[in-house]
Enzyme design. Structure first.
Site, PDB file in Angstrom:
ATOM      1  N   ASN A  76       5.081   6.082   3.122  1.00 50.72           N
ATOM      2  CA  ASN A  76       4.301   6.737   2.064  1.00 50.72           C
ATOM      3  C   ASN A  76       4.117   8.233   2.248  1.00 50.72           C
ATOM      4  O   ASN A  76       3.377   8.855   1.506  1.00 50.72           O
ATOM      5  CB  ASN A  76       2.939   6.041   1.950  1.00 50.72           C
ATOM      6  N   THR A  77       4.751   8.796   3.265  1.00 53.91           N
ATOM      7  CA  THR A  77       4.803  10.241   3.419  1.00 53.91           C
ATOM      8  C   THR A  77       6.274  10.612   3.285  1.00 53.91           C
ATOM      9  O   THR A  77       7.084  10.203   4.121  1.00 53.91           O
ATOM     10  CB  THR A  77       4.245  10.670   4.790  1.00 53.91           C
ATOM     11  N   ASN A 131       0.837  -1.205   0.000  1.00 52.39           N
ATOM     12  CA  ASN A 131       0.000   0.000   0.000  1.00 52.39           C
ATOM     13  C   ASN A 131       0.866   1.247   0.000  1.00 52.39           C
ATOM     14  O   ASN A 131       1.956   1.277   0.560  1.00 52.39           O
ATOM     15  CB  ASN A 131      -0.962  -0.021   1.194  1.00 52.39           C
ATOM     16  N   SER A 165       5.701   5.330   8.437  1.00 53.79           N
ATOM     17  CA  SER A 165       5.029   5.076   7.164  1.00 53.79           C
ATOM     18  C   SER A 165       5.994   5.406   6.038  1.00 53.79           C
ATOM     19  O   SER A 165       6.628   6.455   6.056  1.00 53.79           O
ATOM     20  CB  SER A 165       3.774   5.931   7.022  1.00 53.79           C
ATOM     21  N   ASN A 188       5.977  -1.218  11.380  1.00 52.38           N
ATOM     22  CA  ASN A 188       5.167  -0.807  10.235  1.00 52.38           C
ATOM     23  C   ASN A 188       5.489  -1.717   9.034  1.00 52.38           C
ATOM     24  O   ASN A 188       6.146  -2.737   9.190  1.00 52.38           O
ATOM     25  CB  ASN A 188       5.471   0.670   9.922  1.00 52.38           C
ATOM     26  N   PHE A 234      -1.690   8.356   4.132  1.00 47.39           N
ATOM     27  CA  PHE A 234      -2.453   9.043   5.197  1.00 47.39           C
ATOM     28  C   PHE A 234      -3.702   9.748   4.658  1.00 47.39           C
ATOM     29  O   PHE A 234      -3.955  10.918   4.969  1.00 47.39           O
ATOM     30  CB  PHE A 234      -1.586  10.068   5.947  1.00 47.39           C
ATOM     31  N   LYS A 243       5.897   4.226  16.822  1.00 48.91           N
ATOM     32  CA  LYS A 243       5.798   3.091  15.889  1.00 48.91           C
ATOM     33  C   LYS A 243       6.928   3.168  14.881  1.00 48.91           C
ATOM     34  O   LYS A 243       7.069   4.164  14.177  1.00 48.91           O
ATOM     35  CB  LYS A 243       4.445   3.095  15.178  1.00 48.91           C
TER      36      LYS A 243
HETATM   37  C1  LIG Z   1      -3.667  -0.751   3.602  1.00 52.27           C
HETATM   38  C2  LIG Z   1      -2.816  -0.471   4.803  1.00 52.27           C
HETATM   39  C3  LIG Z   1      -2.839   0.788   5.389  1.00 52.27           C
HETATM   40  C4  LIG Z   1      -2.052   1.059   6.498  1.00 52.27           C
HETATM   41  N1  LIG Z   1      -2.107   2.307   7.068  1.00 52.27           N
HETATM   42  C5  LIG Z   1      -1.377   2.562   8.181  1.00 52.27           C
HETATM   43  C6  LIG Z   1      -1.472   3.820   8.817  1.00 52.27           C
HETATM   44  O1  LIG Z   1      -2.222   4.702   8.412  1.00 52.27           O
HETATM   45  N2  LIG Z   1      -0.693   4.034   9.923  1.00 52.27           N
HETATM   46  C7  LIG Z   1       0.147   3.071  10.430  1.00 52.27           C
HETATM   47  O2  LIG Z   1       0.824   3.311  11.428  1.00 52.27           O
HETATM   48  N3  LIG Z   1       0.230   1.857   9.851  1.00 52.27           N
HETATM   49  C8  LIG Z   1      -0.511   1.591   8.752  1.00 52.27           C
HETATM   50  N4  LIG Z   1      -0.421   0.348   8.167  1.00 52.27           N
HETATM   51  C9  LIG Z   1       0.523  -0.653   8.716  1.00 52.27           C
HETATM   52  C10 LIG Z   1      -0.139  -1.627   9.680  1.00 52.27           C
HETATM   53  O3  LIG Z   1      -0.643  -0.956  10.800  1.00 52.27           O
HETATM   54  C11 LIG Z   1       0.883  -2.703  10.138  1.00 52.27           C
HETATM   55  O4  LIG Z   1       1.911  -2.073  10.857  1.00 52.27           O
HETATM   56  C12 LIG Z   1       1.496  -3.465   8.962  1.00 52.27           C
HETATM   57  O5  LIG Z   1       0.528  -3.691   7.958  1.00 52.27           O
HETATM   58  C13 LIG Z   1       2.096  -4.812   9.382  1.00 52.27           C
HETATM   59  O6  LIG Z   1       1.109  -5.677   9.910  1.00 52.27           O
HETATM   60  P1  LIG Z   1       0.370  -6.833   9.064  1.00 52.27           P
HETATM   61  O7  LIG Z   1       1.424  -7.624   8.364  1.00 52.27           O
HETATM   62  O8  LIG Z   1      -0.435  -7.616  10.053  1.00 52.27           O
HETATM   63  O9  LIG Z   1      -0.504  -6.135   8.077  1.00 52.27           O
HETATM   64  C14 LIG Z   1      -1.206   0.053   7.041  1.00 52.27           C
HETATM   65  C15 LIG Z   1      -1.196  -1.214   6.459  1.00 52.27           C
HETATM   66  C16 LIG Z   1      -1.983  -1.495   5.354  1.00 52.27           C
HETATM   67  C17 LIG Z   1      -1.956  -2.869   4.756  1.00 52.27           C
END
Ligand SMILES: Cc1cc2nc3c(=O)[nH]c(=O)nc-3n(C[C@H](O)[C@H](O)[C@H](O)COP(=O)(O)O)c2cc1C
Length: 342
Positions: free
Chosen positions: A182-183, A115, A180, A251, A119, A222
């Site tokens: 992506n910022t 992804n 993140s 993350n 934000f 985080k």
């Molecule tokens: C579509 C998507 C959007 C996410 N958006 C955020 C976010 O806005 N802020 C954040 O701290 N982590 C975000 N994450 C990261 C998740 O909180 C998590 O740290 C990461 O996906 C690893 O866990 P997982 O393997 O169980 O998905 C996002 C993950 C995904 C897949």
């Protein structure tokens, strides 16, 4: 019941564009909650195994990671599925649209997602208002905060402070997102000196807010999984010296090694899900060994089974969170994890 038909629901959802499927699923949860259907479908029995971490009581160790309920408007519906905690956001001070679409990609065979949402959110004030409307969720509610895309890093602290002030009265904990991908430039805030300054600034405000609101809300940072050992050691020293309340590791990753052959592998953004597990857990373990149990850690990144969740706890986490595997496996996973860890 929903557990048995989830494979069918998933088949339908996976025919849709991932972001459309996301919004549809959250709408269905809101509707199901309002109509009382989720309450009938999910009893919550056998899921509780209360544990105290961060000075908070968690009904179980399984949390929903940030980024699924970006605006905090589906807390009750998601809460019915058995999560002991839900982290909403990331919120920025002002609403922003995020990156151009498409920005969300499934890597189905790998149970992974890439992804680069960036934000997208309605802003912290809207998030707080949404959280105030939640009625039935009894678990721990975390607010994940960030900075607007057009805020330069030199002014990032002001964005975090603004979100901290607004979220404080409603939050059980606050997660400061430094990781993140992506910022642009956000991960630079993980530089040890920058990080130390930000921690000090936020803690000063935390102390002031604690007096004003009569409650102390813990601050967590985080972090990314793309950190080398030296960096992890330096950051750990900063966290210990500053007295950080808690850490969330990790993350998404920029690493594509484990999905290199996938057609989506070259998409920019953060990779999550099964392929991230080993790297994310190694980083968690490294932090845990430096922190020596003095700062509690929430383990997240690639958990897709009870064994994975147990491995995160063994690596040093006190709690875990999931996101990607929940999309692939559905609500059954949450109860499997909660019951299995209980
Ligand atoms: C579509 C998507 C959007 C996410 N958006 C955020 C976010 O806005 N802020 C954040 O701290 N982590 C975000 N994450 C990261 C998740 O909180 C998590 O740290 C990461 O996906 C690893 O866990 P997982 O393997 O169980 O998905 C996002 C993950 C995904 C897949």
């Amino acid at each position: 019941m929903l557990d048995y038909i989830y494979p069918l629901i998933r088949a339908g959802l996976f025919r849709l564009d991932p972001e459309v499927a996301h919004h549809l699923s959250l709408s269905a949860l809101r509707l199901g909650e309002r109509a009382g259907l989720l309450k009938l479908a999910f009893s919550g029995a056998g899921l509780d195994e209360p544990v105290e971490v961060l000075g908070l009581r968690f009904s179980n160790r399984i949390g929903l990671a940030a980024g699924m309920d970006k605006d905090g408007d589906t807390i009750d519906g998601l809460g019915r599925l058995g999560f002991g905690s839900i982290e909403i956001g990331t919120f920025t001070p002002r609403a922003q649209a995020g990156n151009p679409k498409p920005r969300l990609f499934r890597l189905i065979e790998q149970e992974a997602i890439i992804n680069r949402m960036g934000f997208n959110n309605g802003g912290i004030a809207a998030g707080v208002a949404n959280a105030r409307r939640a009625r039935t969720f009894r678990g721990v509610l975390g607010f994940n905060i960030g900075k607007n895309k057009d805020t330069p890093n030199e002014e990032a602290a002001a964005d975090y402070l603004e979100c901290l002030r607004q979220a404080y009265p409603m939050a059980d904990y606050i997660a400061v997102n430094l990781s993140s991908p992506n910022t642009p430039g956000l991960r630079d805030l993980q530089g040890p000196e920058t990080c130390a300054r930000l921690l000090e600034t936020l803690q000063r405000e935390q102390t002031r807010l604690a007096g004003e609101h009569g409650k102390r809300v813990p601050l967590l940072f985080k972090v990314a999984p793309d950190l080398d050992d030296g960096h992890i050691r330096d950051l750990s020293a900063v966290f210990l010296a500053g007295g950080l309340d808690g850490l969330i590791a990790t993350n998404t990753t920029l690493d594509r090694d484990l999905v290199a052959s996938h057609p989506h592998a070259a998409e920019a953004g953060g990779l999550s899900g099964r392929p991230e597990f080993a790297k994310s857990t190694a980083v968690l373990q490294a932090f845990a060994s430096h922190l020596g149990g003095r700062i509690p850690i929430i383990g997240v990144g690639g958990i897709s089974s009870l064994e994975d969740a147990q491995a995160k706890l063994r690596a040093g986490a006190s709690l875990v969170q999931v996101y990607t595997a929940f999309i692939y496996q559905g609500p059954r996973l949450i109860r499997q994890l909660a019951r299995g860890l209980a």
